[in-house]
Design a protein around this motif. Structure first.
Motif, short mmCIF file in Angstrom:
data_model
loop_
_atom_site.label_atom_id
_atom_site.label_comp_id
_atom_site.label_asym_id
_atom_site.label_seq_id
_atom_site.Cartn_x
_atom_site.Cartn_y
_atom_site.Cartn_z
N ALA A 94 46.14 40.68 41.53
CA ALA A 94 47.28 40.44 40.66
C ALA A 94 48.44 41.42 40.90
N PRO A 95 48.19 42.71 41.14
CA PRO A 95 49.32 43.61 41.42
C PRO A 95 50.09 43.22 42.67
N ARG A 96 49.41 42.69 43.68
CA ARG A 96 50.11 42.24 44.89
C ARG A 96 51.05 41.08 44.56
N LEU A 97 50.60 40.16 43.71
CA LEU A 97 51.45 39.05 43.33
C LEU A 97 52.63 39.55 42.50
N ALA A 98 52.40 40.53 41.65
CA ALA A 98 53.50 41.09 40.86
C ALA A 98 54.56 41.70 41.77
N ALA A 99 54.13 42.40 42.80
CA ALA A 99 55.09 43.01 43.73
C ALA A 99 55.87 41.93 44.48
N LEU A 100 55.19 40.88 44.90
CA LEU A 100 55.87 39.78 45.59
C LEU A 100 56.88 39.11 44.68
N ARG A 101 56.49 38.85 43.47
CA ARG A 101 57.37 38.19 42.51
C ARG A 101 58.64 39.02 42.25
N ALA A 102 58.49 40.33 42.20
CA ALA A 102 59.63 41.20 41.91
C ALA A 102 60.61 41.29 43.07
N ALA A 103 60.12 41.11 44.30
CA ALA A 103 60.94 41.41 45.47
C ALA A 103 61.38 40.20 46.28
N TYR A 104 60.69 39.05 46.16
CA TYR A 104 60.99 37.94 47.06
C TYR A 104 62.35 37.35 46.73
N PRO A 105 63.26 37.26 47.72
CA PRO A 105 64.64 36.87 47.42
C PRO A 105 64.92 35.36 47.42
N ALA A 106 63.98 34.55 47.85
CA ALA A 106 64.19 33.10 47.96
C ALA A 106 63.30 32.37 46.97
N PRO A 107 63.57 31.08 46.69
CA PRO A 107 62.74 30.33 45.74
C PRO A 107 61.31 30.13 46.25
N ILE A 108 60.35 30.27 45.36
CA ILE A 108 58.96 29.91 45.63
C ILE A 108 58.54 28.91 44.56
N TRP A 109 58.12 27.73 44.99
CA TRP A 109 57.69 26.63 44.12
C TRP A 109 56.19 26.49 44.30
N VAL A 110 55.43 26.61 43.22
CA VAL A 110 53.97 26.46 43.28
C VAL A 110 53.62 24.99 43.11
N ALA A 111 52.81 24.46 44.01
CA ALA A 111 52.50 23.01 44.03
C ALA A 111 51.54 22.66 42.90
N MET A 112 52.07 22.10 41.84
CA MET A 112 51.28 21.61 40.72
C MET A 112 51.52 20.11 40.59
N GLU A 113 50.87 19.35 41.46
CA GLU A 113 51.16 17.92 41.59
C GLU A 113 50.96 17.13 40.30
N TYR A 114 50.02 17.54 39.47
CA TYR A 114 49.70 16.72 38.31
C TYR A 114 50.87 16.57 37.36
N ARG A 115 51.79 17.51 37.34
CA ARG A 115 52.99 17.39 36.50
C ARG A 115 53.79 16.13 36.82
N TYR A 116 53.70 15.70 38.09
CA TYR A 116 54.60 14.66 38.58
C TYR A 116 53.94 13.28 38.71
N MET A 117 52.68 13.16 38.33
CA MET A 117 52.08 11.83 38.28
C MET A 117 52.84 11.00 37.25
N PRO A 118 53.32 9.81 37.59
CA PRO A 118 54.16 9.05 36.65
C PRO A 118 53.57 8.91 35.24
N PRO A 119 52.30 8.57 35.04
CA PRO A 119 51.81 8.47 33.66
C PRO A 119 51.77 9.81 32.94
N VAL A 120 51.47 10.88 33.68
CA VAL A 120 51.45 12.21 33.06
C VAL A 120 52.87 12.64 32.71
N ALA A 121 53.81 12.41 33.61
CA ALA A 121 55.21 12.74 33.33
C ALA A 121 55.72 11.98 32.12
N HIS A 122 55.31 10.72 31.98
CA HIS A 122 55.72 9.91 30.82
C HIS A 122 55.16 10.51 29.54
#
Length: 359
Positions: A94-122
């Motif tokens: 977790a500390p490594r991820l915290a350091a990455l989150r604080a310093a990374y200058p470009a967008p990072i999108w985590v793939a959570m496909e279930y959000r985008y299933m049409p019935p789930v999105a509805h």
């Protein structure tokens, strides 16, 4: 499998193409090359980053490689990234991820496909109106066992993060998204009852769980529960999600991959959303069909396409990602807490664990 699903969906995004691929497995390299014949096949992540025309990245590698690959990209050439879940597999990282989150200058999108299933999105879009404010949220997944992966990496918790991280971080992400706030407590029971019991890999018996119940309490008082069973592929629907409040209930029914539906039964089930008000009583059923071209491109009811569509907009136009590093981190932290709870028999206070996001 997931890498190939991403390649098929990238091909459906206008103006997008795959410039370079690093795939160390020989058979998967051939498959990837066939899906993206214009891509340069290279032998390292550094070589991908050296291709000048590459302006964003997809990470679809085994779970235990994700964090180190993010760090390598950060050190060489920070580009926008779509990274498959889970972000990390060891609570100590977790500390490594915290350091990455604080310093990374470009967008990072985590793939959570279930959000985008049409019935789930509805369901997500209509849940507050249908329920009058959600008080209880239930997610049931009755599905097939883990599929075979290259090198059988998904048979060992050490490499996956454990089933409640590997498989279920999707659902914990949905819970937190729908709740609109962070979780505070997790209670769980789970284990390995049916699948992979006699399998051994490099001298290690498979220890990946195949069933669980998880209860998550949120800051706003919402209670959520996950019911997972991975030896129930005979079910008509794979996911059933319900949200209930003082005004009524809304639920969605999501079929599994069409390629697993028995052909002798005819067409696969159509996704549905059902709204059941308390007054006047009477459920209203809405079919939510998915574009056949999107169904053919993968196993996630078209969601991978909509995810790439959103990521492409971020790459081209800027702006924030829809699934941030903090979102992806929380999904993993809930899964880790659930596994800790199931092993210890105790509820886990998420405000006190070191592996949950701070700030």
């Amino acid at each position: 499998m997931m890498g190939q699903e991403h390649l098929r969906n990238i091909a459906l995004i206008p103006g997008a193409r795959v410039g370079a691929i690093f795939e160390p497995d020989a058979a998967m390299r051939v498959a990837a090359s066939g899906l993206a014949p214009g891509a340069v096949m290279v032998d390292s992540l550094a070589e991908v980053l050296a291709v000048a025309e590459v302006n964003c990245l997809l990470i679809a590698s085994p779970n235990f490689l994700h964090l180190a690959q993010l760090e390598e990209i950060a050190a060489i050439r920070a580009l926008p990234i779509l990274v498959e879940k889970p972000l990390f597999t060891d609570p100590a990282d977790a500390p490594r991820l915290a350091a990455l989150r604080a310093a990374y200058p470009a967008p990072i999108w985590v793939a959570m496909e279930y959000r985008y299933m049409p019935p789930v999105a509805h369901l997500i879009a209509q849940a507050q109106a249908a329920t009058g404010g959600i008080r209880m949220l239930t997610i049931r997944e009755h599905r097939f066992p883990f599929l075979e992966k290259v090198g059988d990496w998904n048979r060992l918790s050490q490499k996956t993060g454990g089933t409640l991280v590997e498989k279920c971080c999707h659902f914990f992400d949905l819970m937190r998204l729908i709740a609109g706030c962070d979780p505070v407590r997790v209670m769980a029971s789970g284990g390995q009852s049916v699948n992979h019991l006699d399998e051994v890999y490099d001298g290690q018996p498979s220890d990946i769980w195949d069933n669980a119940y998880v209860i998550v309490d949120f800051e706003n008082g919402l209670r959520a529960m996950l019911e997972l069973c991975m030896f129930a592929e005979g079910a008509r629907y794979q996911e059933e999600i319900s949200a209930v409040g003082p005004a009524g209930k809304i639920e969605c029914l999501v079929p599994g991959p069409g390629r697993f539906w028995p052909a002798h039964l005819g067409d696969a089930p159509v996704p549905q959303v059902i709204v059941s008000p308390r007054d006047p009583k009477g459920p209203v059923v809405l079919d939510v069909p998915v574009d056949p071209a999107l169904l053919a491109a993968g196993d996630h009811n078209g969601s991978t396409f909509y995810q790439h569509q959103g990521f492409a907009r971020v790459v081209r136009d800027g702006g924030a990602t829809q699934v941030s590093l903090r979102d992806g981190w929380w999904a993993v932290a809930i899964g880790m807490a659930a596994q800790q709870s199931a092993i210890s028999g105790q509820a886990i206070d998420l405000t006190r664990v070191d592996y949950a996001p701070k700030g």
